[in-house]
Design an enzyme around this catalytic site. Structure first.
Site, PDB file in Angstrom:
ATOM      1  N   GLY A 239       0.755  -1.243   0.000  1.00  0.00           N
ATOM      2  CA  GLY A 239       0.000   0.000   0.000  1.00  0.00           C
ATOM      3  C   GLY A 239       0.784   1.290   0.000  1.00  0.00           C
ATOM      4  O   GLY A 239       0.215   2.352  -0.256  1.00  0.00           O
ATOM      5  N   GLU A 275       3.874  -6.873   1.682  1.00  0.00           N
ATOM      6  CA  GLU A 275       3.378  -7.236   0.350  1.00  0.00           C
ATOM      7  C   GLU A 275       3.388  -6.030  -0.578  1.00  0.00           C
ATOM      8  O   GLU A 275       2.355  -5.659  -1.141  1.00  0.00           O
ATOM      9  CB  GLU A 275       1.939  -7.773   0.466  1.00  0.00           C
ATOM     10  CG  GLU A 275       1.772  -8.943   1.418  1.00  0.00           C
ATOM     11  CD  GLU A 275       0.304  -9.250   1.730  1.00  0.00           C
ATOM     12  OE1 GLU A 275      -0.587  -8.448   1.385  1.00  0.00           O
ATOM     13  OE2 GLU A 275       0.047 -10.312   2.322  1.00  0.00           O
ATOM     14  N   PRO A 276       4.525  -5.378  -0.772  1.00  0.00           N
ATOM     15  CA  PRO A 276       4.524  -4.195  -1.635  1.00  0.00           C
ATOM     16  C   PRO A 276       4.348  -4.595  -3.098  1.00  0.00           C
ATOM     17  O   PRO A 276       4.850  -5.626  -3.538  1.00  0.00           O
ATOM     18  CB  PRO A 276       5.912  -3.582  -1.406  1.00  0.00           C
ATOM     19  CG  PRO A 276       6.768  -4.751  -1.040  1.00  0.00           C
ATOM     20  CD  PRO A 276       5.870  -5.702  -0.279  1.00  0.00           C
ATOM     21  N   GLY A 277       3.618  -3.777  -3.827  1.00  0.00           N
ATOM     22  CA  GLY A 277       3.447  -4.013  -5.258  1.00  0.00           C
ATOM     23  C   GLY A 277       3.819  -2.776  -6.044  1.00  0.00           C
ATOM     24  O   GLY A 277       4.881  -2.666  -6.646  1.00  0.00           O
ATOM     25  N   ARG A 278       2.933  -1.782  -5.955  1.00  0.00           N
ATOM     26  CA  ARG A 278       3.114  -0.536  -6.693  1.00  0.00           C
ATOM     27  C   ARG A 278       4.477   0.099  -6.425  1.00  0.00           C
ATOM     28  O   ARG A 278       5.130   0.609  -7.333  1.00  0.00           O
ATOM     29  CB  ARG A 278       2.011   0.443  -6.263  1.00  0.00           C
ATOM     30  CG  ARG A 278       1.933   1.712  -7.067  1.00  0.00           C
ATOM     31  CD  ARG A 278       0.975   2.697  -6.400  1.00  0.00           C
ATOM     32  NE  ARG A 278      -0.314   2.124  -6.121  1.00  0.00           N
ATOM     33  CZ  ARG A 278      -1.359   2.166  -6.960  1.00  0.00           C
ATOM     34  NH1 ARG A 278      -1.253   2.790  -8.112  1.00  0.00           N
ATOM     35  NH2 ARG A 278      -2.513   1.618  -6.627  1.00  0.00           N
ATOM     36  N   ARG A 314      -6.113   2.891 -15.740  1.00  0.00           N
ATOM     37  CA  ARG A 314      -6.070   3.640 -14.472  1.00  0.00           C
ATOM     38  C   ARG A 314      -6.654   5.050 -14.554  1.00  0.00           C
ATOM     39  O   ARG A 314      -7.370   5.457 -13.646  1.00  0.00           O
ATOM     40  CB  ARG A 314      -4.636   3.691 -13.922  1.00  0.00           C
ATOM     41  CG  ARG A 314      -4.070   2.304 -13.574  1.00  0.00           C
ATOM     42  CD  ARG A 314      -2.772   2.382 -12.770  1.00  0.00           C
ATOM     43  NE  ARG A 314      -3.007   2.913 -11.460  1.00  0.00           N
ATOM     44  CZ  ARG A 314      -2.762   4.138 -11.084  1.00  0.00           C
ATOM     45  NH1 ARG A 314      -2.175   4.985 -11.897  1.00  0.00           N
ATOM     46  NH2 ARG A 314      -3.065   4.540  -9.867  1.00  0.00           N
ATOM     47  N   TYR A 318      -9.600   5.006 -11.983  1.00  0.00           N
ATOM     48  CA  TYR A 318      -9.238   5.559 -10.663  1.00  0.00           C
ATOM     49  C   TYR A 318      -9.017   7.076 -10.691  1.00  0.00           C
ATOM     50  O   TYR A 318      -8.439   7.616  -9.744  1.00  0.00           O
ATOM     51  CB  TYR A 318      -7.923   4.936 -10.168  1.00  0.00           C
ATOM     52  CG  TYR A 318      -7.847   3.437 -10.134  1.00  0.00           C
ATOM     53  CD1 TYR A 318      -8.723   2.667  -9.370  1.00  0.00           C
ATOM     54  CD2 TYR A 318      -6.853   2.776 -10.848  1.00  0.00           C
ATOM     55  CE1 TYR A 318      -8.607   1.289  -9.332  1.00  0.00           C
ATOM     56  CE2 TYR A 318      -6.722   1.387 -10.812  1.00  0.00           C
ATOM     57  CZ  TYR A 318      -7.609   0.663 -10.048  1.00  0.00           C
ATOM     58  OH  TYR A 318      -7.471  -0.709 -10.005  1.00  0.00           O
ATOM     59  N   CYS A 346     -13.941   3.381 -28.693  1.00  0.00           N
ATOM     60  CA  CYS A 346     -15.230   4.064 -28.804  1.00  0.00           C
ATOM     61  C   CYS A 346     -15.917   4.150 -27.453  1.00  0.00           C
ATOM     62  O   CYS A 346     -16.891   3.444 -27.166  1.00  0.00           O
ATOM     63  CB  CYS A 346     -16.104   3.348 -29.825  1.00  0.00           C
ATOM     64  SG  CYS A 346     -15.284   3.323 -31.425  1.00  0.00           S
ATOM     65  N   TYR A 375      -0.277  -2.096 -12.198  1.00  0.00           N
ATOM     66  CA  TYR A 375      -1.694  -2.052 -12.562  1.00  0.00           C
ATOM     67  C   TYR A 375      -1.888  -1.466 -13.961  1.00  0.00           C
ATOM     68  O   TYR A 375      -2.853  -0.756 -14.226  1.00  0.00           O
ATOM     69  CB  TYR A 375      -2.498  -1.281 -11.482  1.00  0.00           C
ATOM     70  CG  TYR A 375      -2.217  -1.794 -10.090  1.00  0.00           C
ATOM     71  CD1 TYR A 375      -2.650  -3.071  -9.722  1.00  0.00           C
ATOM     72  CD2 TYR A 375      -1.477  -1.064  -9.155  1.00  0.00           C
ATOM     73  CE1 TYR A 375      -2.368  -3.576  -8.458  1.00  0.00           C
ATOM     74  CE2 TYR A 375      -1.190  -1.566  -7.892  1.00  0.00           C
ATOM     75  CZ  TYR A 375      -1.629  -2.825  -7.552  1.00  0.00           C
ATOM     76  OH  TYR A 375      -1.343  -3.323  -6.319  1.00  0.00           O
TER      77      TYR A 375
HETATM   78  C1  LIG Z   1      -3.045  -5.226  -4.024  1.00  0.00           C
HETATM   79  C2  LIG Z   1      -2.541  -5.799  -2.760  1.00  0.00           C
HETATM   80  C3  LIG Z   1      -1.235  -5.516  -2.331  1.00  0.00           C
HETATM   81  C4  LIG Z   1      -0.307  -4.573  -3.054  1.00  0.00           C
HETATM   82  O1  LIG Z   1      -0.702  -3.236  -2.893  1.00  0.00           O
HETATM   83  P1  LIG Z   1       0.267  -2.053  -3.379  1.00  0.00           P
HETATM   84  O2  LIG Z   1      -0.500  -0.827  -3.078  1.00  0.00           O
HETATM   85  O3  LIG Z   1       0.477  -2.247  -4.838  1.00  0.00           O
HETATM   86  O4  LIG Z   1       1.515  -2.150  -2.604  1.00  0.00           O
HETATM   87  C5  LIG Z   1      -0.779  -6.141  -1.188  1.00  0.00           C
HETATM   88  N1  LIG Z   1      -1.574  -6.988  -0.482  1.00  0.00           N
HETATM   89  C6  LIG Z   1      -2.846  -7.261  -0.862  1.00  0.00           C
HETATM   90  C7  LIG Z   1      -3.652  -8.197  -0.053  1.00  0.00           C
HETATM   91  C8  LIG Z   1      -3.365  -6.684  -2.009  1.00  0.00           C
HETATM   92  O5  LIG Z   1      -4.627  -6.948  -2.365  1.00  0.00           O
END
Ligand SMILES: *Cc1c(COP(=O)(O)O)cnc(C)c1O
Length: 422
Positions: A239, A275-278, A314, A318, A346, A375
């Site tokens: 997050g 759990e970092p993603g973004r 996005r 969003y 379209c 994303y």
């Molecule tokens: C989407 C998600 C993440 C990653 O979130 P980021 O904002 O991209 O870091 C981590 N944990 C869970 C459970 C998610 O659904």
């Protein structure tokens, strides 16, 4: 910090000129920088040196095997939300002991597969899921390590579609129900509920909501321990936000985030999962597109690109802001225009930016939509029968396609005309 910069007046990804990739594979395409992926992973990992932390990259953010493999080489584990993602993590050699499985709707088949694979942790989001997991594990003579995902009812102060930690969101088990669920878990065969999990949303640019949620988790652990539960693992989710507007909106640094984690849960002696993603993938990717037309309307100008909402949803989903750069660096005194930057799809919602001041551009010019590594490609569709955008990864002065553009033949072959129409 990322590795997309102008050199000699041309936008480069690391040491590769963007127009060279466009000439080789055509547009539009996603371009990922492996050095940026590695750097972001290291910055986050280094922030937690000295804390018992492991990093499970959120595969849903960008699940291309090249990206997941790059992070696996750095030592990352994986946070997956489907069997498909679990298979991706395993395919690049992430050991099951470093995999956690999140998500509100894990099916029986998915949980059975994950159990047989031997993943480390199930982040359980409901009581029916807990009961089913117990039955599946017990039937196999296995024990599932469980973290109950609690919903701390905290406002993440982010876009409503990426907030997950309020009571009205579908995620996690109600704060108030959690003690009863741990009590139930204790009685269930095949379940070891020794963890607690929280993930309150994405693109958080302030530490306060995290701190409020983590403090609640700490209080909950003390309450659970007092009730006789052995809680040894905390999963704090992902997050943490990234800058989308250059230097104008710098979110907290991972070092500040790590210090806050230590402050809120450090005294509990638990192992930590993130759990970092973004944060890892977002600024490690761009979407490169070519201007088809510059169209002057009555009261606004449109820049019509060959990339569209189906390639990067996005902005319309969003209200997200993505910086847009001309690939040929504009001169300081270049003529400017205010554009709605749109695609050929379209739909009125097909835009990548609105009312954006850019250097004046014309047909054939290349543009880069920045910060599109998270994303982006994963949410792409073939709407309007547009082929999925290819993906390219750069490493130093070399680049390689890591997903090819499908041919129209291949796309059409996916459909089947029923026998009665033959
Ligand atoms: C989407 C998600 C993440 C990653 O979130 P980021 O904002 O991209 O870091 C981590 N944990 C869970 C459970 C998610 O659904």
């Amino acid at each position: 910090m990322h590795h997309f910069d102008y050199r000699g007046g041309v936008l480069h990804a690391e040491d590769v000129a963007i127009p060279d990739i466009a000439a080789a594979i055509g547009t539009p395409f996603y371009c990922y920088s492996s050095a940026t992926l590695e750097r972001h992973y290291r910055v986050f990992a280094d922030a937690f040196k000295g804390q018992p932390a492991r990093i499970c990259y959120s595969v849903k953010t960008n699940s291309n095997l090249a990206v997941v493999a790059t992070l696996a080489r750095q030592g990352a584990g994986a946070d997956v939300v489907s069997e498909g993602e679990l298979r991706r993590a395993l395919a690049v050699g992430i050991p099951p002991e470093k995999i956690v499985f999140s998500g509100v709707g894990k099916t029986e088949g998915e949980m059975a597969f994950a159990l047989e694979t031997g993943i480390d942790q199930f982040n359980v989001e409901s009581e029916p899921e807990l009961e089913l997991l117990s039955a599946l594990a017990a039937a196999r003579g296995l024990t599932a390590r469980v973290a109950i995902r609690v919903n701390p009812d905290v406002d993440a102060k982010t876009h409503e579609k990426i907030a997950t930690g309020k009571a009205e969101n579908k995620f996690g088990i109600s704060w108030k129900r959690a003690p009863a669920v741990y009590a139930r878990a204790k009685d269930l065969p095949g379940i070891e509920a020794s963890g607690i999990d929280v993930h309150i949303g994405s693109q958080l640019t302030d530490l306060a909501p995290f701190e409020a949620a983590f403090a609640r988790v700490a209080g909950m652990i003390e309450e659970l321990r007092a009730a006789g539960h052995q809680i040894a693992h905390i999963d704090l989710g992902g997050g943490l936000g990234i800058p989308y507007r250059g230097d104008n909106d710098i979110p907290p640094h991972p070092d500040e985030y790590a210090a806050m984690v230590k402050r809120t849960v450090g005294h509990l002696g638990c192992s930590l999962t993130f759990e970092p993603g973004r944060l890892i993938a977002g600024n490690a990717g761009i979407l490169v597109s070519r201007v088809i037309y510059e169209k002057r309307g009555d009261d606004r100008a449109f820049l019509i690109l060959d990339a569209a909402m189906n390639d990067l949803i996005r902005p319309t989903l969003y209200d997200a802001f993505h910086e847009i750069r001309a690939v040929a660096e504009p001169a300081g005194d270049a003529e400017q225009a205010v554009y709605d930057v749109v695609g050929p799809v379209c739909e009125t919602g097909d835009f990548l930016a609105r009312g954006r001041r850019l250097p004046r551009l014309q047909s054939g010019d290349l543009v880069a939509i920045m910060s599109a590594g998270a994303y982006g490609a994963v949410q792409a569709s073939t709407y309007n029968t547009r082929p999925l955008v290819p993906e390219v990864m750069v490493r130093g002065d070399i680049f390689q396609e890591v997903r090819a553009r499908p041919s129209y033949d291949a796309m059409l072959k996916q459909d089947i005309i029923p026998s009665w129409l033959d």
